[in-house]
Design a protein around this motif. Structure first.
Motif, PDB file in Angstrom:
ATOM      1  N   HIS A   1     -64.558 -11.373   8.513  1.00 46.54           N
ATOM      2  CA  HIS A   1     -64.590  -9.906   8.527  1.00 46.54           C
ATOM      3  C   HIS A   1     -63.227  -9.340   8.152  1.00 46.54           C
ATOM      4  O   HIS A   1     -63.108  -8.454   7.293  1.00 46.54           O
ATOM      5  CB  HIS A   1     -65.028  -9.431   9.927  1.00 46.54           C
ATOM      6  N   ASP A   2     -62.179  -9.862   8.798  1.00 41.58           N
ATOM      7  CA  ASP A   2     -60.825  -9.342   8.547  1.00 41.58           C
ATOM      8  C   ASP A   2     -60.406  -9.563   7.088  1.00 41.58           C
ATOM      9  O   ASP A   2     -59.832  -8.679   6.451  1.00 41.58           O
ATOM     10  CB  ASP A   2     -59.798 -10.038   9.465  1.00 41.58           C
ATOM     11  N   LEU A   3     -60.701 -10.742   6.577  1.00 40.44           N
ATOM     12  CA  LEU A   3     -60.280 -11.033   5.196  1.00 40.44           C
ATOM     13  C   LEU A   3     -61.106 -10.223   4.191  1.00 40.44           C
ATOM     14  O   LEU A   3     -60.567  -9.746   3.184  1.00 40.44           O
ATOM     15  CB  LEU A   3     -60.411 -12.543   4.925  1.00 40.44           C
ATOM     16  N   SER A   4     -62.390 -10.060   4.473  1.00 35.13           N
ATOM     17  CA  SER A   4     -63.226  -9.266   3.556  1.00 35.13           C
ATOM     18  C   SER A   4     -62.731  -7.830   3.506  1.00 35.13           C
ATOM     19  O   SER A   4     -62.702  -7.202   2.443  1.00 35.13           O
ATOM     20  CB  SER A   4     -64.687  -9.282   4.001  1.00 35.13           C
ATOM     21  N   LYS A   5     -62.342  -7.327   4.688  1.00 36.33           N
ATOM     22  CA  LYS A   5     -61.832  -5.946   4.764  1.00 36.33           C
ATOM     23  C   LYS A   5     -60.553  -5.824   3.921  1.00 36.33           C
ATOM     24  O   LYS A   5     -60.402  -4.892   3.125  1.00 36.33           O
ATOM     25  CB  LYS A   5     -61.546  -5.615   6.228  1.00 36.33           C
ATOM     26  N   LEU A   6     -59.656  -6.798   4.087  1.00 33.34           N
ATOM     27  CA  LEU A   6     -58.431  -6.782   3.286  1.00 33.34           C
ATOM     28  C   LEU A   6     -58.783  -6.901   1.796  1.00 33.34           C
ATOM     29  O   LEU A   6     -58.180  -6.221   0.954  1.00 33.34           O
ATOM     30  CB  LEU A   6     -57.517  -7.951   3.696  1.00 33.34           C
TER      31      LEU A   6
END
Ligand code: SF4
Length: 429
Positions: A362-367
Motif C-alpha cells: 500500500h505504502d509503495l503503491s501510494k508513493l
C-alpha cells in the motif's frame, strides 16, 4: 472450428497468445463463444497468477461444455498435474505445439497426446527453435491492436531466488535478426505505429548477421532503418542490458525509439538484492538511473519492485522507498512477494506476514502514484508523439495516457503538447 484464447500474464505471453489466435485464424478457425477448443496461456510469476490460471481453466470448462481445454505457458510447464487433475478434458501442451494440438482436436474431435513443454533442445540452444519461431513469426495478417509486440528473445540465464520463470522458460535464446526485421517491416506496412520489442531478458539479445555480432542496440538500429515510420519501445530490460551504447542510440533517435525504459529494481536494499541473487547493489542502480538521465534527459523510467521478500526488515523497506524517490520513477509495478515452489526463497523460514506485505504494498503503491503524477507534471509544456489507442486515450512516448478525444483515429500517431494533467493522471492537450 471455433476457438478461444485466454491470455494471462506478461507481454511475452500476450504476443504468444496473439500469434496462436492469428495462426488458428489463418487455418480457417473462428474465434468465438461455445468453442471447440479453448487455449489458456498461463503465468506463474506469483501464487495469485497460478490461482487465476486454475480459475480460468475451470471457467473455460464450464462455459464451453464440449470443448477441449489446452493449457500452456509457464504455470502449466511447472505444474502440469495441477491442471490435468481438474478435468479429463484438460490437456497440458507445450507452447510450440498448441496450434497443431488445437487443429487436431477441433477438426477431428480426436484426443491429443499430452505433449512435453518447451523441447529441451530449444531450452539449451542460444537461438529460438523452429517451433518457437513459428509462435514468434509474422502476425501481420491479424486484426491488430494499435501497439504490437515483437518477441525477439525468450528464456533467462539468471537465477533470481524468488523466480520460477527462468525454470519454466529455460535458458536465454535469441530470435534470428532477419526474422525480427521482416516482422517489423510487415507490421509497419500493416499500419502499426508502435512496436514493443519484448522478451524475458531482452538485454541479453545476441545474434549474428553477415558474420557480425548483433546486440539489442544493433537490432533496434536495423529495425529503424527498415521500418522508419514505426515507433519502437523497449519492454522490460534488466539493468545489465542498459548499456551506454543503447542510451546514446536512444538519444539520437528523436523519440522514434521511446525515451522510456522499464528497468526492474526489485528492492532498494542491497542486502535484499544480494539475497535475491540480483547482480547489482542499490547504489549501482541509482548510479545507472543517474547516467541514463545524463545521456537521455527526458527518459521516463518505470520499474518492478517486490515487497515482503523473506527477511525484508522495516529498514530494508525504508531503503526501497528512498531509492524509489531518488529514481523518480514514472510508474512502479508493486508485487507482494509470493512463494514459488522450487525456488530458494520459498523454503526460507523468515517469511513476512501477509499483513506486513499488504501495508508495504500500500505504502509503495501510494508513493508510486505520487511519483507518477510528479513525472507527468514535469512534462507539462513538452511535446511528444502520441499513438491513439481506444476511447479517446493515447499513449505518449513517456508511457503516460493522454486525452486525445476524437482528434486522431486509433492507431494513428501525432505530436501533441501537454497542457496539463487531469485528476486521473491523464495528460490534457
Ligand atoms: S532476471 Fe531474474 S526475475 Fe527475471 S526472468 Fe530472469 S531469473 Fe526471473
Amino acid at each position: 472450428m471455433k476457438f478461444l484464447v485466454v491470455n494471462l500474464g506478461c507481454k511475452v505471453n500476450r504476443i504468444e497468445s496473439d500469434t496462436i489466435s492469428a495462426e488458428l485464424s489463418e487455418h480457417g478457425c473462428v474465434e468465438g463463444d461455445d468453442a471447440d477448443v479453448v487455449v489458456i496461456n498461463t503465468c506463474t510469476v506469483t501464487g495469485e497468477a497460478e490461482k487465476k490460471a486454475r480459475k480460468a481453466t475451470r471457467r473455460a470448462l464450464r462455459e464451453n461444455p464440449s470443448a477441449r481445454v489446452l493449457v500452456t505457458g509457464c504455470a502449466a510447464s511447472i505444474n502440469p498435474d495441477e491442471f490435468t487433475s481438474i478435468d479429463p478434458r484438460v490437456r497440458v501442451v507445450g507452447k510450440s505445439s498448441v496450434v497443431a494440438s488445437a487443429l487436431r482436436n477441433g477438426s477431428q474431435g480426436t484426443d491429443v497426446q499430452e505433449l512435453a513443454t518447451t523441447p529441451r533442445s530449444a531450452r539449451n540452444s542460444s537461438t529460438l527453435s523452429e517451433e518457437e519461431l513459428a509462435t514468434a513469426k509474422d502476425r501481420s495478417a491479424q486484426g491488430y491492436r494499435t501497439r504490437v509486440g515483437i518477441k525477439i528473445q525468450d528464456g533467462c540465464n539468471n537465477a533470481c531466488t524468488f523466480c520460477i520463470v527462468h525454470v519454466a522458460r529455460g535458458k536465454a535464446r535469441s530470435r534470428d535478426v532477419d526474422s525480427c526485421v521482416d516482422e517489423a517491416v510487415r507490421l509497419e506496412q500493416a499500419g502499426v505505429r508502435e512496436a514493443v520489442l519484448s522478451g524475458i531478458d531482452i538485454g541479453n539479445y545476441h545474434s549474428q548477421k553477415d558474420a557480425r555480432d548483433i546486440d539489442l542496440c544493433d537490432l533496434l538500429q536495423l529495425i529503424r532503418e527498415a521500418a522508419p515510420r514505426m515507433r519502437l519501445r523497449i519492454s522490460s530490460c534488466e539493468p545489465a542490458g542498459v548499456t551506454d551504447k543503447l542510451l546514446h542510440f536512444i538519444a539520437s533517435e528523436d523519440g522514434m525509439v521511446c525515451r522510456h525504459l522499464h528497468i526492474p529494481l526489485q528492492s532498494g536494499s542491497s542486502r535484499v538484492l544480494a539475497q535475491m541473487n540480483r547482480p547489482y547493489t542499490a547504489q549501482d542502480y541509482v548510479a545507472l538511473v543517474r547516467k541514463v538521465r545524463e545521456i537521455v534527459p527526458k527518459m521516463s523510467i518505470s520499474t518492478d519492485i517486490i515487497v515482503g521478500f523473506p527477511g525484508e526488515t522495516d529498514e530494508d523497506f525504508a531503503q526501497t522507498m528512498e531509492v524509489a524517490r531518488a529514481c523518480q520513477f514514472s510508474k512502479i509495478h508493486v508485487f507482494r512477494y509470493s512463494k514459488r515452489k522450487g525456488t530458494p526463497a520459498a523454503v526460507r523460514t523468515d517469511q513476512i506476514p501477509d499483513k506486513v506485505k499488504a501495508q508495504r504494498a500500500h505504502d509503495l503503491s501510494k508513493l508510486g502514484w505520487i511519483l507518477r503524477l510528479e513525472d507527468a507534471q514535469a512534462r507539462i509544456g513538452d511535446s511528444e508523439r502520441v499513438v491513439a489507442l481506444e476511447n479517446g486515450i493515447g499513449m505518449s512516448e513517456s508511457y503516460h495516457d493522454v486525452h486525445v478525444g476524437n482528434d486522431i483515429l486509433p492507431g494513428k500517431m501525432k505530436t501533441y503538447t501537454f497542457t496539463g494533467v487531469a485528476k486521473d493522471g491523464i495528460f490534457t492537450v
